[in-house]
Design a protein around this motif. Structure first.
Motif, PDB file in Angstrom:
ATOM      1  N   GLY A  88       0.606  -0.786  -0.317  1.00 10.89           N
ATOM      2  CA  GLY A  88       0.317   0.461   0.170  1.00 10.89           C
ATOM      3  C   GLY A  88       0.703   1.279  -0.633  1.00 10.89           C
ATOM      4  N   CYS A  89       2.042   0.969  -0.390  1.00 10.03           N
ATOM      5  CA  CYS A  89       2.755   2.504  -0.266  1.00 10.03           C
ATOM      6  C   CYS A  89       4.156   2.502  -1.681  1.00 10.03           C
ATOM      7  CB  CYS A  89       3.877   2.368   1.096  1.00 10.03           C
ATOM      8  SG  CYS A  89       3.550   2.154   2.148  1.00 10.03           S
ATOM      9  N   GLY A  90       4.067   3.803  -2.013  1.00 10.45           N
ATOM     10  CA  GLY A  90       5.345   4.161  -3.084  1.00 10.45           C
ATOM     11  C   GLY A  90       6.273   4.802  -3.152  1.00 10.45           C
ATOM     12  N   SER A  91       7.254   4.392  -3.656  1.00  3.58           N
ATOM     13  CA  SER A  91       8.326   4.992  -4.067  1.00  3.58           C
ATOM     14  C   SER A  91       8.738   5.179  -5.545  1.00  3.58           C
ATOM     15  CB  SER A  91       9.088   4.168  -2.921  1.00  3.58           C
ATOM     16  OG  SER A  91      10.201   5.381  -3.322  1.00  3.58           O
ATOM     17  N   ALA A  92       8.786   6.601  -6.020  1.00  3.90           N
ATOM     18  CA  ALA A  92       9.205   6.650  -6.825  1.00  3.90           C
ATOM     19  C   ALA A  92      10.599   7.499  -7.365  1.00  3.90           C
ATOM     20  CB  ALA A  92       8.603   7.496  -7.919  1.00  3.90           C
ATOM     21  N   LEU A  93      11.692   7.650  -7.952  1.00  7.58           N
ATOM     22  CA  LEU A  93      12.342   8.441  -8.488  1.00  7.58           C
ATOM     23  C   LEU A  93      11.866   9.381  -9.528  1.00  7.58           C
ATOM     24  CD1 LEU A  93      15.572   8.936  -8.258  1.00  7.58           C
ATOM     25  CD2 LEU A  93      16.079   7.305 -10.368  1.00  7.58           C
ATOM     26  N   LEU A  94      12.858  10.587  -8.876  1.00  2.00           N
ATOM     27  CA  LEU A  94      13.397  12.047 -10.207  1.00  2.00           C
ATOM     28  C   LEU A  94      15.072  11.679 -10.121  1.00  2.00           C
ATOM     29  CD1 LEU A  94      10.337  14.398  -8.582  1.00  2.00           C
ATOM     30  CD2 LEU A  94       9.900  13.212 -10.880  1.00  2.00           C
ATOM     31  N   PRO A  95      14.853  11.341 -11.020  1.00  2.00           N
ATOM     32  CA  PRO A  95      16.221  11.575 -11.593  1.00  2.00           C
ATOM     33  C   PRO A  95      17.607  12.698 -11.611  1.00  2.00           C
ATOM     34  CG  PRO A  95      15.052  10.822 -13.537  1.00  2.00           C
ATOM     35  CD  PRO A  95      13.966  11.074 -12.821  1.00  2.00           C
ATOM     36  N   GLN A  96      16.448  13.210 -12.511  1.00  2.00           N
ATOM     37  CA  GLN A  96      17.209  15.340 -12.972  1.00  2.00           C
ATOM     38  C   GLN A  96      16.767  16.343 -12.181  1.00  2.00           C
ATOM     39  OE1 GLN A  96      16.944  15.498 -16.866  1.00  2.00           O
ATOM     40  NE2 GLN A  96      19.097  13.620 -17.394  1.00  2.00           N
ATOM     41  N   LEU A  97      17.328  17.104 -12.129  1.00  2.00           N
ATOM     42  CA  LEU A  97      16.563  18.530 -10.798  1.00  2.00           C
ATOM     43  C   LEU A  97      16.735  19.633 -11.919  1.00  2.00           C
ATOM     44  CD1 LEU A  97      17.043  17.650  -7.159  1.00  2.00           C
ATOM     45  CD2 LEU A  97      15.149  17.347  -8.338  1.00  2.00           C
ATOM     46  N   PRO A  98      16.103  20.519 -11.934  1.00  2.00           N
ATOM     47  CA  PRO A  98      16.141  21.521 -12.908  1.00  2.00           C
ATOM     48  C   PRO A  98      17.664  22.551 -12.488  1.00  2.00           C
ATOM     49  CG  PRO A  98      13.835  21.475 -11.984  1.00  2.00           C
ATOM     50  CD  PRO A  98      14.258  20.509 -11.990  1.00  2.00           C
ATOM     51  N   GLY A  99      18.666  22.320 -13.365  1.00  2.00           N
ATOM     52  CA  GLY A  99      19.520  23.859 -12.521  1.00  2.00           C
ATOM     53  C   GLY A  99      20.615  23.248 -11.515  1.00  2.00           C
ATOM     54  N   GLN A 100      20.691  21.763 -11.159  1.00  2.00           N
ATOM     55  CA  GLN A 100      21.347  21.758 -10.092  1.00  2.00           C
ATOM     56  C   GLN A 100      21.732  20.228 -10.983  1.00  2.00           C
ATOM     57  OE1 GLN A 100      19.568  22.440  -6.521  1.00  2.00           O
ATOM     58  NE2 GLN A 100      19.174  20.644  -6.393  1.00  2.00           N
TER      59      GLN A 100
END
Length: 172
Positions: A133-145
């Protein structure tokens, strides 16, 4: 008689000092329910602060975590191994959703589902590793850093932490 073995100049950094040491913008939920509060956690390697966790709580319940990471210097031989799966397992154990005393990491059977995360108003489709009942996700890039973000939360709180904003260190 009790004697402290810690150095006399021992200092526990404030959230602001930790954020400033991190030296870059930190992902956090844009709006959380009014009864939520956060605690800032830190992880590092050889004295280099590489991960900041914004851990959200509701009363005594651990309800979500947003981890911002920055890359280690090239000279470091040991690399970070933080993944959505490892953060999901940490969350499940720390929120008492599974009993870690008898759990084996390879027993974590996750399904993958598609969801969206918003970062500074921009909708980003992500793959969510989902279990118990839980989730985890990756954002591999951040804007400007350089760096990445891992968002982890139960389904009932996903909407509250899937709308992120990058905050400057001074905001903490």
């Amino acid at each position: 008689m009790f004697r402290s073995s810690s150095p006399r100049d021992f200092h526990i950094p404030t959230d602001r000092e930790t954020a400033e040491e991190f030296g870059r913008a930190i992902a956090a939920a844009r709006n959380t329910p009014p009864d939520w509060f956060f605690l800032l956690g830190r992880q590092g390697t050889d004295g280099f602060l590489s991960h900041l966790d914004v851990r959200y709580h509701q009363g005594r319940e651990f309800v979500a975590c947003v981890q911002t990471s920055r890359p280690l210097p090239e000279s470091f031989r040991v690399r970070s191994c933080t993944t959505p799966e490892s953060e999901l397992l940490n969350f499940l154990g720390n929120s008492d959703r599974i009993d870690l005393s008898s759990f084996v990491f390879t027993d974590l059977a996750t399904t993958r589902i598609s969801r969206d995360i918003r970062l500074n108003g921009l909708r980003i489709p992500v793959t969510v590793h989902h279990a118990h009942g839980c989730g985890s996700a990756l954002l591999p890039q951040l804007p400007g850093q350089d760096g990445q973000v891992i968002v982890t939360a139960p389904d009932e709180h996903w909407g509250a932490v899937a709308d992120l904003v990058l905050r400057p260190p001074a905001a903490f």
